[in-house]
Write a protein that holds these residues in place. Structure first.
Motif, short mmCIF file in Angstrom:
data_model
loop_
_atom_site.label_atom_id
_atom_site.label_comp_id
_atom_site.label_asym_id
_atom_site.label_seq_id
_atom_site.Cartn_x
_atom_site.Cartn_y
_atom_site.Cartn_z
N UNK A 281 43.49 -76.11 131.68
CA UNK A 281 43.91 -75.27 130.55
C UNK A 281 45.17 -74.47 130.89
N UNK A 282 45.50 -74.39 132.16
CA UNK A 282 46.58 -73.55 132.66
C UNK A 282 46.45 -72.15 132.08
N UNK A 283 45.30 -71.54 132.39
CA UNK A 283 44.98 -70.25 131.80
C UNK A 283 44.10 -69.45 132.75
N UNK A 284 44.03 -68.16 132.49
CA UNK A 284 43.22 -67.25 133.29
C UNK A 284 42.71 -66.15 132.38
N UNK A 285 41.53 -65.61 132.69
CA UNK A 285 40.93 -64.52 131.92
C UNK A 285 40.60 -63.37 132.87
N UNK A 286 40.27 -62.19 132.35
CA UNK A 286 39.89 -61.08 133.24
C UNK A 286 38.72 -61.40 134.16
#
Length: 469
Positions: A200-205
């Motif tokens: 997803x090439x993403x990050x969350x807290x």
């Protein structure tokens, strides 16, 4: 082929078809075969070092690390932002050891990166600082190698809480990359591991694990790697190696091993051991990954009975030896992984500017990049050479210590593979493969890997292409 400035060593070379004629896989196989042929022909030569001047050929001049996809090497730009010039990724062909294009990063990606890696057809650049104008985690398509293929992930905007920390390294396990915590301008250091979903090439807290909440010394690390379901972080200014469970990714599953030393600059994993390089004290620490409670120490500060005035910048392994890359001197040190011998090679015989180095190993060669300078040099060293007058050899002296650590021993069943496979697969298979069920690891070998193995007289029997073995 254009090679730039290099030493007088003779290289075995052959004309390569244009990139469009051969597939990436075919070029990778050809690159490996040419590298192997060059190594075989160079065994009787001296000094076994070739130098490529990327600054002259491409304009790229300041690096901090590099990586390879098996066909090309890629430089990681560092330190160019004060001049407000775009950061440049330089690419060089492993087979011909020649420059093969550049990738300028668009503004405001101005060049404060530290190390990188390859995963699933992309090259990734790890941000060393994350200020508002300069702090993105960057990826680009290896096949396209164009500005239109560049994507960036603004981690501070995703995780919030005013976090602008940077990272020193990253490692991949499964679908995730784990960024190794290093520097934050406001507080000098931090202990926040950031987990990035690469698909997803993403990050969350929730993808942030703050090790400093467990122990204030678990901050500012210099390197990291994955082993048997755990992530390991090698310290820099502090003395503790950190270990955390990758699946749980929780502060409830964080442990540490105190090496009782400081001033580390990188390291690596090989087999069931981790290696940490204490640059200032000129020592290498080897610690068990499963029991995570004991370590051995090798003193690199004395070679052949003579004290050596050097310190180190980085380290890597080829599966046979560990290599300590020089910071201020031009002496490259290599040591057997069982700590039995130490060899040295004076790189000044090839180029006196080969100092302050980072690098990586692939096939029979080590690739050394001038780091944090304006030299823009890449050196290729033949790692297959036995100790000769070039490598000055001495018997090493090591000691064993027991450290106090609250560890839970990982249960694993291991299968030993021929260490020759490590070089034949460019380090993908490195001596031991760990198989321990859901939390374990396996080695994925492709058809191209089997071709490389065959070229080196090796074969894995009763195995399926693309399977787990």
């Amino acid at each position: 082929a254009e090679r730039g400035s290099r030493s007088s060593s003779t290289l075995v070379s052959a004309p390569l078809p244009p990139p469009g004629v051969l597939s990436m896989a075919a070029r990778r196989n050809l690159a490996f075969l040419l590298v192997a042929a060059g190594a075989a022909a160079a065994r009787a030569l001296w000094p076994h070092v070739d130098v490529l001047d990327l600054k002259t050929l491409t304009g790229a001049k300041a690096f901090h690390g590099g990586f390879t996809d098996g066909t090309y090497g890629y430089t990681v730009p560092f330190g160019e932002s004060p001049q407000n010039t775009p950061a440049v990724v330089a690419r060089f062909d492993l087979a011909t050891f020649s420059a093969s294009g550049t990738l300028p990063l668009p503004s405001p990606l101005k060049g404060s990166f530290q190390n990188g890696f390859v995963a699933s057809g992309y090259g990734y650049l790890v941000p060393s600082e994350m200020e508002q104008a300069n702090g993105s985690f960057v990826r680009f398509s290896l096949a396209e190698f164009s500005t239109t293929s560049i994507s960036k992930l603004d981690i501070p905007l995703k995780v919030g809480n005013g976090f602008w920390g940077g990272f020193s390294h990253a490692f991949v396990d499964g679908d995730y990359a784990y960024l190794v915590p290093h520097y934050e301008r406001a507080i000098d250091h931090h202990g926040k591991v950031v987990r990035v979903d690469l698909a997803a090439f993403d990050v969350t807290p929730s993808d942030v694990l703050d090790l400093a909440t467990i122990d204030g010394q678990l901050v500012r690390f210099s390197h990291g790697f994955a082993y048997n379901g755990y992530g390991y972080l090698i310290p820099q200014r502090n003395s503790k190696v950190a270990r955390f469970h990758l699946g749980a990714f929780s502060v409830d599953f964080v442990e540490s091993l105190d090496l009782q030393a400081v001033g580390f600059e990188g390291g690596f994993m090989q087999g069931d051991y981790g290696f940490a390089l204490a640059a200032a004290s000129k020592k290498v620490y080897r610690f068990g990954l499963a029991e995570f409670s004991t370590y051995d120490v090798l003193n690199l500060g004395v070679v052949a009975g003579v004290a050596v005035a050097w310190n180190f910048k980085a380290a890597f392994t080829d599966g046979f030896y560990g290599y300590a890359l020089p910071e201020e001197s031009t002496l490259l040190a290599r040591f057997k992984l069982d700590f039995s011998t130490v060899d040295t090679l004076n790189l000044a015989d090839a180029n006196s500017n080969l100092r302050g180095l980072t690098g990586f190993a692939y096939g029979s060669y080590g690739y050394l990049l001038t780091a944090g300078t304006t030299q823009g040099l890449v050196a290729r060293v033949d790692l297959s050479m036995p100790p000769t007058s070039t490598f000055t050899s001495t018997t090493a002296t090591s000691s064993t210590s027991t450290a106090t650590s609250s560890t839970s021993t990982a249960t694993t069943t291991t299968r030993t593979m021929s260490t020759s496979i490590a070089r034949a697969t460019g380090g993908k298979a490195t001596g031991t493969s760990n198989h321990s069920g859901a939390g374990g690891q396996c080695i994925q070998l492709t058809k191209e890997d089997h071709l490389r193995l065959a070229a080196n007289g090796l074969r894995l029997g009763k195995s399926k292409l693309g399977g787990c073995r």
